[in-house]
Design a protein around this motif. Sequence first.
Motif, PDB file in Angstrom:
ATOM      1  N   ARG A 247       0.824  -1.200   0.000  1.00 19.57           N
ATOM      2  CA  ARG A 247       0.000   0.000   0.000  1.00 19.57           C
ATOM      3  C   ARG A 247       0.863   1.256   0.000  1.00 19.57           C
TER       4      ARG A 247
ATOM      5  N   GLU B   9       3.821   1.526  -1.309  1.00 17.98           N
ATOM      6  CA  GLU B   9       4.367   1.667  -2.659  1.00 17.98           C
ATOM      7  C   GLU B   9       3.369   2.357  -3.580  1.00 17.98           C
ATOM      8  N   ARG B  10       2.116   1.965  -3.488  1.00 16.82           N
ATOM      9  CA  ARG B  10       1.109   2.586  -4.346  1.00 16.82           C
ATOM     10  C   ARG B  10       0.858   4.037  -3.946  1.00 16.82           C
TER      11      ARG B  10
ATOM     12  N   GLY C 203       4.151   5.923  -4.901  1.00 13.27           N
ATOM     13  CA  GLY C 203       4.676   5.723  -6.242  1.00 13.27           C
ATOM     14  C   GLY C 203       6.107   5.222  -6.241  1.00 13.27           C
TER      15      GLY C 203
ATOM     16  N   SER D   7       8.760   2.146  -5.441  1.00 14.24           N
ATOM     17  CA  SER D   7       8.966   0.742  -5.130  1.00 14.24           C
ATOM     18  C   SER D   7       9.899   0.642  -3.924  1.00 14.24           C
TER      19      SER D   7
END
Length: 215
Positions: A147, A149-150, A153, A155
């Motif tokens: 979550r 990472e999303r 944006g 990684s």
Amino acid sequence: MGVHLDVAAAVALADEGGLGGVSLRKVAARLNAGPMRLYGYISTKQELFDLMVDEVYAEIRPQEPPGDWREALGGLAHRTRHAALRHEWLADLLGGRPALGPHALAAGEATLAALESVTDIDTALRAMETVGAYSTGAIRREIANLRAERATGLSKHDWQRASGPHLTGMLATGRFPALSKAVHDGADVDAGTSFATGLDWVLDAVAAQLARPPA
């Protein structure tokens, strides 16, 4: 339309937008039905969540009796992780009171039966609790990272590179020698490998406990 279709619609909504996107009205709208039809047998959102959890336990419960206690506990943990990766909202509902739906009970029955064949019932329950606590914590951490990472944006490796200057400066102070060694010499493993390794260690500890002679 029956309760199964309603619950499946709720699961689909949660898969798309998390638990915050689920309500009895939204489920009814997804099915082109009036919300009062759902209120006939689902009175609260928590009750709906319980049904959703059991719907996913249909994916988690073993399809065949496990061969032994280690396969039972390990298989349950791995299947729960895979289910949470398919349905991330599941991580938010793990670790509370036991799930009591038919699929969840079937999963618990198969696991407990495999353990009860080699130890007493209290030890079997503690073993299930121990492995469950590990897998729940590891699954929640993995989902939280996904979550993040999303949301950002970034990684995992992007975040590490962005945090690099700050971390390098802190480690250069010499105040964190163990962490410095971990950063520079520690192996970088993926989440699946980390989960499997930790689970094996926990199962080894359970095996050692089961091998102890009765008090």
